[in-house]
Scaffold this active site. Structure first.
Site, mmCIF file in Angstrom:
data_model
loop_
_atom_site.group_PDB
_atom_site.id
_atom_site.type_symbol
_atom_site.label_atom_id
_atom_site.label_comp_id
_atom_site.label_asym_id
_atom_site.label_seq_id
_atom_site.Cartn_x
_atom_site.Cartn_y
_atom_site.Cartn_z
ATOM 1 N N ASP A 1 0.871 -1.240 0.038
ATOM 2 C CA ASP A 1 -0.111 0.029 -0.173
ATOM 3 C C ASP A 1 0.934 1.367 -0.057
ATOM 4 O OD1 ASP A 1 -0.429 -1.021 3.318
ATOM 5 O OD2 ASP A 1 0.512 1.063 2.682
ATOM 6 N N HIS B 1 8.599 -5.492 -1.515
ATOM 7 C CA HIS B 1 7.827 -6.299 -2.193
ATOM 8 C C HIS B 1 6.988 -5.694 -2.952
ATOM 9 C CE1 HIS B 1 8.101 -9.304 1.479
ATOM 10 N NE2 HIS B 1 9.226 -9.480 0.886
ATOM 11 N N GLY C 1 4.560 -4.274 13.322
ATOM 12 C CA GLY C 1 3.462 -4.806 12.505
ATOM 13 C C GLY C 1 3.814 -5.972 11.663
ATOM 14 N N THR C 2 4.929 -6.793 11.963
ATOM 15 C CA THR C 2 4.962 -7.910 11.089
ATOM 16 C C THR C 2 5.481 -9.213 11.792
ATOM 17 O OG1 THR C 2 6.558 -8.683 9.185
ATOM 18 C CG2 THR C 2 7.613 -7.401 11.071
ATOM 19 N N LEU D 1 1.567 -6.314 18.077
ATOM 20 C CA LEU D 1 0.334 -6.571 18.808
ATOM 21 C C LEU D 1 0.846 -7.818 19.729
ATOM 22 C CD1 LEU D 1 -2.874 -5.469 18.763
ATOM 23 C CD2 LEU D 1 -3.147 -7.153 17.399
#
Ligand SMILES: CC(C)NC(=O)[C@H](Cc1c[nH]c2ccccc12)NC(=O)[C@H](CCCC/N=C(/NCCC(=O)O)S[C@H]1O[C@H](COP(=O)(O)OP(=O)(O)OC[C@H]2O[C@@H](n3cnc4c(N)ncnc43)[C@H](O)[C@@H]2O)[C@@H](O)[C@H]1O)NC(=O)OCc1ccccc1
Length: 225
Positions: free
Chosen positions: A92, A106, A172-173, A199
């Site tokens: 994104d 990527h 966040g991976t 998280l």
């Protein structure tokens, strides 16, 4: 500041912007088979299935806004111009929408690539298998993303940054996809401080010296400011 800050980001960073992650129970891979939609073999077998998958994600990401975590990382880049390298696995454009700059290892949904001649151009909202390449006219248009089994983009540039970074952070991976998941080990070997902001614990949590557990929009701004 001696030595750069290298920050690897993943789908968890964009989750609070409404973009599905890959491995959460209602994630992208729960609805689609990797081998069908994210491999060159899958594309050769059924290009319209793959285009449908990426056209839907392109539409979804076009309607998404950067969140407080994207904005905090853009601020950090403004604080330390040239010293903060964002390396993202995300396709994104939310880092850029927040005013930041990221190395897209990527690829990106905003790009189109000709599988015949390698020509690149800006992706139309909807891509069709028969779309001719503007350079060689071959009907070989594909999304400019890196599929499984393909070599990620900018690997030499990324390897250089990892050799000269004082701080390596991952945000966040899940640490399940290589070579990105191995960057923390390369950075640690080069003497970097390492911190994981996520998280939950991940496959590679034990490779990090520090951990900030929580939602990206809650843990990234205080870590930056
Ligand atoms: C599945 C895995 C085992 N397979 C691989 O890793 C393969 C094979 C492989 C290579 N080396 C290996 C070594 C060991 C085992 C396997 C391999 N790798 C490759 O094929 C790569 C190519 C891989 C790229 C594939 N393309 C993608 N994306 C683009 C398309 C697209 O996006 O459609 S991968 C895609 O999936 C990955 C998803 O991972 P994450 O982003 O981490 O997302 P995920 O959902 O898993 O996790 C989200 C996390 O966020 C957290 N979270 C959720 N919400 C929040 C929240 N709100 N706040 C904070 N955190 C949150 C969750 O708790 C969770 O932890 C990303 O990389 C993403 O880009 N190519 C390659 O290796 O070439 C050779 C080479 C290597 C080095 C140098 C030269 C040549």
């Amino acid at each position: 500041m001696t030595g750069k800050i290298v920050i690897l980001t993943g789908a968890g960073l964009s989750a609070e912007s409404g973009l599905g992650t890959f491995r959460d129970e209602d994630g992208l891979w729960a609805k689609h088979k990797i081998e069908d939609v994210a491999t060159p073999e899958g594309f050769a077998r059924n290009p319209s299935l793959v285009h449908d998958f990426y056209n839907a994600r392109r539409r979804q990401s076009a309607g998404a806004a950067p969140n407080a975590a994207h904005e905090a990382l853009a601020r950090l880049q403004q604080y330390w111009p040239g010293e903060v390298i964002l390396v993202t696995q995300n396709v994104d454009g939310l880092h850029e929408s927040a005013g930041g700059e990221a190395v897209h290892m990527h690829g990106t949904l905003a790009g189109a690539l000709c599988a015949a001649c390698g020509h690149r151009w800006t992706a139309p909202e909807t891509m069709l298998p028969e779309d001719p390449c503007p350079a060689c006219a071959a009907p070989a248009t594909r999304p400019d993303v890196v599929w499984f089994g393909e070599i990620p983009y900018h690997m030499d540039e990324i390897a250089e940054h990892l050799q000269d970074c004082a701080i390596f952070a991952a945000i966040g991976t899940s640490g399940q996809v290589y070579p990105a998941a191995g960057f923390v080990v390369e950075a640690a070997l080069a003497g970097a401080e390492t911190v994981e902001l996520n998280l939950e614990r991940t496959e590679v949590s034990r490779a990090f010296t520090r951990h900030c557990m929580g939602k990206a929009t809650e843990v990234v701004p205080p870590w930056v400011d």
